[in-house]
Scaffold this motif. Structure first.
Motif, PDB file in Angstrom:
ATOM      1  N   LEU B  86       0.837  -1.198   0.000  1.00 44.88           N
ATOM      2  CA  LEU B  86       0.000   0.000   0.000  1.00 44.88           C
ATOM      3  C   LEU B  86       0.872   1.248   0.000  1.00 44.88           C
ATOM      4  N   TYR B  87       1.902   1.207   0.832  1.00 45.14           N
ATOM      5  CA  TYR B  87       2.817   2.345   0.907  1.00 45.14           C
ATOM      6  C   TYR B  87       3.478   2.584  -0.453  1.00 45.14           C
ATOM      7  N   ALA B  88       3.995   1.511  -1.068  1.00 39.72           N
ATOM      8  CA  ALA B  88       4.693   1.672  -2.348  1.00 39.72           C
ATOM      9  C   ALA B  88       3.744   2.204  -3.414  1.00 39.72           C
ATOM     10  N   VAL B  89       2.523   1.656  -3.442  1.00 36.69           N
ATOM     11  CA  VAL B  89       1.559   2.038  -4.478  1.00 36.69           C
ATOM     12  C   VAL B  89       1.137   3.502  -4.347  1.00 36.69           C
ATOM     13  N   LEU B  90       1.132   4.008  -3.123  1.00 34.56           N
ATOM     14  CA  LEU B  90       0.733   5.403  -2.920  1.00 34.56           C
ATOM     15  C   LEU B  90       1.923   6.363  -2.906  1.00 34.56           C
ATOM     16  N   ALA B  91       3.007   5.943  -2.260  1.00 34.45           N
ATOM     17  CA  ALA B  91       4.124   6.870  -2.046  1.00 34.45           C
ATOM     18  C   ALA B  91       4.890   7.140  -3.338  1.00 34.45           C
ATOM     19  N   VAL B  92       5.068   6.119  -4.165  1.00 33.75           N
ATOM     20  CA  VAL B  92       5.856   6.323  -5.386  1.00 33.75           C
ATOM     21  C   VAL B  92       5.163   7.315  -6.329  1.00 33.75           C
ATOM     22  N   PRO B  93       3.878   7.120  -6.660  1.00 38.11           N
ATOM     23  CA  PRO B  93       3.224   8.128  -7.503  1.00 38.11           C
ATOM     24  C   PRO B  93       3.211   9.511  -6.849  1.00 38.11           C
ATOM     25  N   ALA B  94       3.016   9.555  -5.529  1.00 45.45           N
ATOM     26  CA  ALA B  94       2.971  10.849  -4.854  1.00 45.45           C
ATOM     27  C   ALA B  94       4.296  11.594  -5.025  1.00 45.45           C
ATOM     28  N   ALA B  95       5.397  10.885  -4.774  1.00 46.08           N
ATOM     29  CA  ALA B  95       6.712  11.532  -4.894  1.00 46.08           C
ATOM     30  C   ALA B  95       7.001  11.894  -6.354  1.00 46.08           C
ATOM     31  N   LEU B  96       6.589  11.028  -7.279  1.00 44.63           N
ATOM     32  CA  LEU B  96       6.809  11.315  -8.700  1.00 44.63           C
ATOM     33  C   LEU B  96       6.012  12.535  -9.140  1.00 44.63           C
ATOM     34  N   PHE B  97       4.765  12.612  -8.662  1.00 40.60           N
ATOM     35  CA  PHE B  97       3.922  13.744  -9.045  1.00 40.60           C
ATOM     36  C   PHE B  97       4.514  15.048  -8.508  1.00 40.60           C
ATOM     37  N   THR B  98       4.808  15.059  -7.193  1.00 37.99           N
ATOM     38  CA  THR B  98       5.388  16.269  -6.599  1.00 37.99           C
ATOM     39  C   THR B  98       6.688  16.625  -7.304  1.00 37.99           C
ATOM     40  N   GLY B  99       7.526  15.625  -7.511  1.00 39.26           N
ATOM     41  CA  GLY B  99       8.822  15.871  -8.142  1.00 39.26           C
ATOM     42  C   GLY B  99       8.671  16.431  -9.539  1.00 39.26           C
ATOM     43  N   PHE B 100       7.685  15.905 -10.277  1.00 38.51           N
ATOM     44  CA  PHE B 100       7.498  16.404 -11.646  1.00 38.51           C
ATOM     45  C   PHE B 100       7.010  17.849 -11.645  1.00 38.51           C
ATOM     46  N   VAL B 101       6.021  18.135 -10.799  1.00 39.06           N
ATOM     47  CA  VAL B 101       5.504  19.511 -10.742  1.00 39.06           C
ATOM     48  C   VAL B 101       6.635  20.475 -10.381  1.00 39.06           C
ATOM     49  N   GLN B 102       7.435  20.092  -9.389  1.00 36.47           N
ATOM     50  CA  GLN B 102       8.562  20.942  -8.998  1.00 36.47           C
ATOM     51  C   GLN B 102       9.508  21.158 -10.176  1.00 36.47           C
ATOM     52  N   ALA B 103       9.864  20.072 -10.855  1.00 25.07           N
ATOM     53  CA  ALA B 103      10.818  20.175 -11.968  1.00 25.07           C
ATOM     54  C   ALA B 103      10.242  21.027 -13.091  1.00 25.07           C
ATOM     55  N   TYR B 104       8.964  20.806 -13.395  1.00 19.44           N
ATOM     56  CA  TYR B 104       8.314  21.535 -14.495  1.00 19.44           C
ATOM     57  C   TYR B 104       8.309  23.034 -14.214  1.00 19.44           C
ATOM     58  N   LEU B 105       7.998  23.382 -12.970  1.00 17.43           N
ATOM     59  CA  LEU B 105       7.964  24.797 -12.607  1.00 17.43           C
ATOM     60  C   LEU B 105       9.373  25.389 -12.596  1.00 17.43           C
ATOM     61  N   ILE B 106      10.318  24.646 -12.020  1.00 20.95           N
ATOM     62  CA  ILE B 106      11.699  25.149 -11.964  1.00 20.95           C
ATOM     63  C   ILE B 106      12.221  25.391 -13.374  1.00 20.95           C
ATOM     64  N   ASP B 107      11.871  24.468 -14.277  1.00 18.06           N
ATOM     65  CA  ASP B 107      12.337  24.591 -15.654  1.00 18.06           C
ATOM     66  C   ASP B 107      11.733  25.831 -16.326  1.00 18.06           C
ATOM     67  N   ALA B 108      10.590  26.279 -15.828  1.00 11.74           N
ATOM     68  CA  ALA B 108       9.901  27.393 -16.482  1.00 11.74           C
ATOM     69  C   ALA B 108      10.378  28.757 -15.989  1.00 11.74           C
ATOM     70  N   VAL B 109      10.910  28.813 -14.770  1.00 17.67           N
ATOM     71  CA  VAL B 109      11.287  30.134 -14.254  1.00 17.67           C
ATOM     72  C   VAL B 109      12.711  30.489 -14.657  1.00 17.67           C
ATOM     73  N   ARG B 110      13.012  31.769 -14.570  1.00 21.58           N
ATOM     74  CA  ARG B 110      14.353  32.207 -14.950  1.00 21.58           C
ATOM     75  C   ARG B 110      15.247  32.367 -13.749  1.00 21.58           C
ATOM     76  N   ARG B 111      14.668  32.809 -12.649  1.00 21.07           N
ATOM     77  CA  ARG B 111      15.478  33.107 -11.475  1.00 21.07           C
ATOM     78  C   ARG B 111      15.253  32.073 -10.385  1.00 21.07           C
ATOM     79  N   GLY B 112      16.298  31.863  -9.598  1.00 19.02           N
ATOM     80  CA  GLY B 112      16.155  31.053  -8.404  1.00 19.02           C
ATOM     81  C   GLY B 112      16.151  29.548  -8.627  1.00 19.02           C
ATOM     82  N   GLN B 113      16.502  29.102  -9.838  1.00 19.76           N
ATOM     83  CA  GLN B 113      16.515  27.651 -10.096  1.00 19.76           C
ATOM     84  C   GLN B 113      17.381  26.914  -9.072  1.00 19.76           C
ATOM     85  N   GLY B 114      18.561  27.486  -8.814  1.00 20.28           N
ATOM     86  CA  GLY B 114      19.487  26.854  -7.868  1.00 20.28           C
ATOM     87  C   GLY B 114      18.883  26.735  -6.483  1.00 20.28           C
ATOM     88  N   PHE B 115      18.251  27.806  -6.026  1.00 23.72           N
ATOM     89  CA  PHE B 115      17.662  27.790  -4.689  1.00 23.72           C
ATOM     90  C   PHE B 115      16.543  26.753  -4.595  1.00 23.72           C
TER      91      PHE B 115
END
Lengths: 290, 305
Positions: B86-115
């Motif tokens: 249950l943990y694997a089935v829920l936690a892996v998609p959750a982390a992937l989703f959060t990670g993707f949203v973060q990456a997508y947004l970071i890739d879109a901004v110009r400033r503060g990528q490093g931070f």
């Protein structure tokens, strides 16, 4: 990885409004990501009686808003919580383990990349297969081997069984393979031995890869809980994660002490991480592993 | 070291074989002693009854039989399997989703990528023991920050770690907080997508949403696949956080947080049944192999269609 591009994706011409929205979302997101750390640090500076308040304050203040920050939790955790000893043990373990671990990996990686010897490729393939075994699978017999070697319940038992990582060898070998051969050949013409070439030419050239391996090993072993947990029983030999675990599972809830302990355990890694962040993050992005 | 130095002193290709072997000897010896021998040992021990003090007693398949079917001897084994899956089935998609949203947004901004990279990766380099200690305090039903924050928007937060149904969601939230690895690798994937493709898509009239769903996400499929496989392997080995999170109350309320490796640890190192623990570790190994093989199979079919 493909080709490198400028950091901003001006080619996609994201409208300025969207970029601002993305930025604001990221600011909010990073505040959420960092909030637990802020809460940890804040709690560690609070007086015990200010920890349990009906409305939690982020800053160490009394119920009526008076400043009441204190370092008492730190002195208590170091003296009574045994964190002083645990800190030294942790430092000792990584100080001995990490250089040896990197050296072992670099020696093997260099030979696998550069020195032709019979059976080399088959040996390398065999070594690589060990990456697939989950570490948990080997836990019980590894504990037994360590005991049998007389290293149970000692810092040696933390260090020696962790000295070689097949993944590090793999990573460094990839790096040594990219070195130009000409430099080595010239050195060999001048009569330099393999060891000399390894030490004075190959290692300095591999510095970026060695840094990645060193820092990831530091983070892993500084944080490791499972191996110390199964190999140590004497509290005097506890490393920081173990001491923190012991403190956290105490009968009485003492968040100010536990958070002070957590700060002590976490800060060295955060410092190293802040100093070497570019190298670490690029390294992870490159290798795809943490 | 003296040996190595002597060996190094002999010049030329003649001694290469010797030097080569010498260089790999520490690594090879170590791998034999601490990997190969334990691997063989784990298999052997799984067929024995062994308390680590007296000699192992051969019992054949009995450990496996008891673990899998004897609910009296191992009442919580299947509980731990269920919790972990249950943990694997829920936690892996959750982390992937959060990670993707973060990456997508970071890739879109110009400033503060490093931070932003730094801020989202920090939870990953934090020790499991510290992560658990911090979150235990965050989840505190009365004094914790989480329920306080929920209270601000009018939600009466639950006793996260005290109610069995809330335990796995609480663990999943921690996993989503630790999405930094997925973020970094998605970011590398995003930066690897050629800009020309987006320009072409724009000429064809695809808006940003269409670009995301018909270009970016399909092109990131290998990255997603890689993160899913490694994420699941990692999730199956979840131990440190749950061990510290519940302290003396191992496994939490009604064993709702009893992960597979925690059960293995309890059997081996608390109850002293090393044979059974070895059998459990082999079952985990086989399960890991099967799940990985299945994933590769699915991804191949996915690629073919």
């Amino acid at each position: 990885m493909g080709h490198r591009r400028p950091e901003s994706r001006s080619g996609r011409r994201a409208p300025a409004a969207l970029r601002v929205l993305a930025f604001l979302l990221l600011v909010a997101g990073s505040l959420v990501a960092l909030a637990p750390f802020a809460w940890m640090v804040a709690t560690s500076f609070k007086q015990p009686q200010d920890v349990f308040t009906s409305t939690p304050h982020l800053l160490p203040t009394t119920e009526d808003g008076q400043w009441a920050g204190t370092l008492a939790s730190y002195t208590e955790v170091f003296e009574l919580g045994g964190f002083g000893g645990a800190f030294l043990n942790s430092v000792l373990v990584v100080a001995v383990l990490i250089p040896l671990k990197v050296l072992c990996a670099a020696l093997a990686a260099y030979a696998f990349a550069r020195i032709p010897f019979p059976g080399r490729d088959r040996l390398f393939a065999a070594l690589l297969t060990t990456i697939m075994l989950p570490s948990v699978t080997l836990l019980v017999p590894k504990v037994y081997v360590t005991q049998w070697l007389g290293m149970a319940d000692s810092l040696t038992g933390l260090i020696v069984p962790s000295l070689v990582s097949a993944f590090d060898i793999f990573l460094l070998r990839q790096f040594f393979l990219t070195h130009p051969k000409e430099v080595e050949e010239a050195a060999m013409m001048d009569g330099a031995s393999r060891l000399r070439i390894f030490w004075s030419i190959a290692l300095p050239m591999a510095r970026p890869a060695l840094a990645v391996v060193t820092i990831t090993a530091f983070i892993f072993h500084w944080n490791d809980l499972l191996w110390p947990l199964v190999i140590l029983s004497d509290q005097e030999k506890y490393t920081l994660p173990l001491a923190l675990q012991a403190l956290a599972s105490g009968r009485v809830a003492q968040p100010h002490l536990v958070m002070a302990g957590a700060v002590v355990a976490v800060m060295p890694v955060i410092l190293i991480f802040l100093i070497f962040q570019r190298r670490i993050l690029d390294g992870i992005q490159f290798t795809g592993l943490k | 070291m003296e040996l190595i130095r002597q060996a190094g002193a002999r010049k030329g290709a003649r001694s290469d074989a010797f030097v080569g072997w010498l260089f790999v000897t520490p690594a090879v010896l170590h791998t034999i002693v601490f990997m190969a021998v334990p691997a063989a040992g784990a298999l052997f021990l799984s067929f024995t009854e062994w308390d680590m003090t007296s000699a192992p007693r051969w019992t054949g398949l009995r450990n496996y039989q008891e673990i899998l079917f004897d609910r009296d001897l191992y009442p919580d084994f299947w509980v731990s399997v269920r919790v972990t899956l249950l943990y694997a089935v829920l936690a892996v998609p959750a982390a992937l989703f959060t990670g993707f949203v973060q990456a997508y947004l970071i890739d879109a901004v110009r400033r503060g990528q490093g931070f932003f990279r730094l801020a989202f990766y920090l939870p990953v380099v934090t020790a499991e023991a510290a992560v658990a200690a911090i979150w235990r305090w965050l989840y505190d039903p009365q004094f914790g920050l989480i329920n306080e924050a929920l209270g601000l928007i009018g939600i009466d937060g639950p006793d996260w770690l005290g109610i069995p149904e809330m335990v796995v969601p609480a663990l999943v939230l921690i996993a989503a907080w630790q999405s930094g690895t997925a973020m970094l690798i998605f970011l590398a994937g995003l930066k690897g997508i050629s800009r020309n493709l987006y320009e072409a898509a724009e000429i064809d009239g695809a808006n940003r949403r269409a670009q995301l769903f018909h270009l970016t996400l399909p092109l990131l499929r290998p990255t997603t696949f890689y993160l899913t496989v490694t994420g699941i392997i990692f999730a199956l080995q979840m131990f440190g956080v749950v061990y510290v999170l519940f302290g003396r109350d191992i496994g939490g309320p009604e064993s709702a947080g009893l992960t597979y490796v925690l059960q293995l640890y309890v059997s081996g190192f608390r109850d002293g049944e090393m044979g059974a623990a070895s059998a459990m570790s082999f079952l985990l190994f086989i399960a890991t192999l099967l799940i990985t093989a299945l994933q590769f199979r699915l991804s191949r079919r996915d690629a073919a269609s």
